[in-house]
Design an enzyme around this catalytic site. Structure first.
Site, PDB file in Angstrom:
ATOM      1  N   HIS A  37     -11.233   7.445   5.174  1.00  0.00           N
ATOM      2  CA  HIS A  37     -10.279   8.541   5.415  1.00  0.00           C
ATOM      3  C   HIS A  37     -10.972   9.838   5.025  1.00  0.00           C
ATOM      4  O   HIS A  37     -11.743   9.863   4.050  1.00  0.00           O
ATOM      5  CB  HIS A  37      -9.049   8.422   4.498  1.00  0.00           C
ATOM      6  N   ASP A  88       0.818  -1.224   0.000  1.00  0.00           N
ATOM      7  CA  ASP A  88       0.000   0.000   0.000  1.00  0.00           C
ATOM      8  C   ASP A  88       0.852   1.274   0.000  1.00  0.00           C
ATOM      9  O   ASP A  88       0.318   2.374   0.143  1.00  0.00           O
ATOM     10  CB  ASP A  88      -0.906   0.027   1.248  1.00  0.00           C
ATOM     11  N   CYS A 101      -4.726  10.183  -2.493  1.00  0.00           N
ATOM     12  CA  CYS A 101      -4.034   9.160  -1.695  1.00  0.00           C
ATOM     13  C   CYS A 101      -2.597   8.945  -2.178  1.00  0.00           C
ATOM     14  O   CYS A 101      -1.740   8.581  -1.385  1.00  0.00           O
ATOM     15  CB  CYS A 101      -4.766   7.822  -1.775  1.00  0.00           C
TER      16      CYS A 101
END
Ligand code: ARG
Length: 270
Positions: free
Chosen positions: A168, A68, A264
């Protein structure tokens, strides 16, 4: 309203080792295959777009054991050159915090704070002219909000996230103009009280529809003029233009399988 872009410095991490081998958000399905060359091409398109717009892109070396790590926004929060490190909620990503700290130590950042409380960097912290908006409910600990306020000396406004798809803050809210407290967000991702706070702070905000939120359209990055966002969030383009912004649609479809998109992948070094 005339808008203008200001040059930015971003930290990104190429998805050379991107995989979905575990599931820590509802977007992640380890049974679905990931096309790594396609993920890399989409990521390079984003990094190249930033550079073409005059921004600086710094690169963090990806690690094979951290699939990730491409979601570089989560590794720290940097304001005025001061670095608040991350502390991840899930052990699968824990070692990313260290990789980011090492990068800051070797790139001349002197004021670096290793956090006591869980925060996933800009995943849950958004910086506007007047405040740091801070998500909680799925990842960041509410205690990290006080820690950020103390370290940065800026008022932190806590916002409660209530829908696991928007785990998030940066999946539910984007800062459009950080010189003027201008944001867009999806109200239903927030508790009723937090929605009231957002209405009070941002009465002129661009309100996203469910269709655009579900396309992760709020996972966007703005330089004050250009707004890079997932191209599938078609409903946001016209409202952005009518507010003087230039939307730029990006395809980060492979990375969406990890639950992330434009924002992100992008940590801003302020
Ligand atoms: N798979 C990652 C996770 O669930 C995605 C992180 C996306 N990053 C973000 N800033 N929202 O932690």
């Amino acid at each position: 309203m005339p808008r203008h872009a200001t040059p930015r410095r971003y930290l990104m991490c190429p998805p050379a080792h991107f995989k979905v081998t575990y599931s820590i958000n509802p977007w992640m399905d380890p049974a679905k295959p990931v096309d790594v060359p396609l993920a890399i091409a989409q990521w390079e398109d984003l990094a190249g777009r930033y550079r073409a717009l005059g921004h600086t892109v710094e690169e963090l070396s990806p690690r094979p054991d951290l699939p990730d790590m491409v979601f570089a926004a989560n590794g720290a929060t940097v304001i005025d050159g001061r670095v608040l490190g991350a502390r991840f909620a899930y052990r699968e990503r824990a070692a990313e915090a260290e990789a980011h700290l090492d990068w800051f130590h070797s790139h001349g950042f002197a004021e670096i704070h290793e956090p006591a409380h869980i925060n996933e960097g800009e995943g849950d912290f958004a910086v506007t002219a007047s405040w740091i908006l801070a998500g909680r409910g799925f990842r960041a600990s509410p205690l990290s909000h006080g820690e950020a306020q103390e370290f940065f000396g800026r008022p932190v406004v806590g916002l409660d996230l209530v829908d696991p798809r928007y785990y998030h803050l940066d999946t539910a809210l984007a800062v459009l103009d950080d010189a003027a407290d201008s944001v867009m967000y999806y109200p239903d991702a927030f508790s009723a009280g937090s929605q009231a706070v957002l209405r009070r702070l941002f009465p002129d905000a661009l309100i996203a529809s469910e269709a655009d939120a579900v396309a992760l359209g709020l996972n966007a990055v703005s330089d004050g003029l250009h707004v890079l966002l997932p191209q599938a969030a078609v409903g946001l383009f016209e409202p952005l233009r009518s507010r003087g912004f230039e939307p730029i649609g990006m395809d980060l479809g492979e990375l969406l399988k990890g639950g992330g998109s434009v924002k992100c992948c992008t940590q801003e070094l302020r």
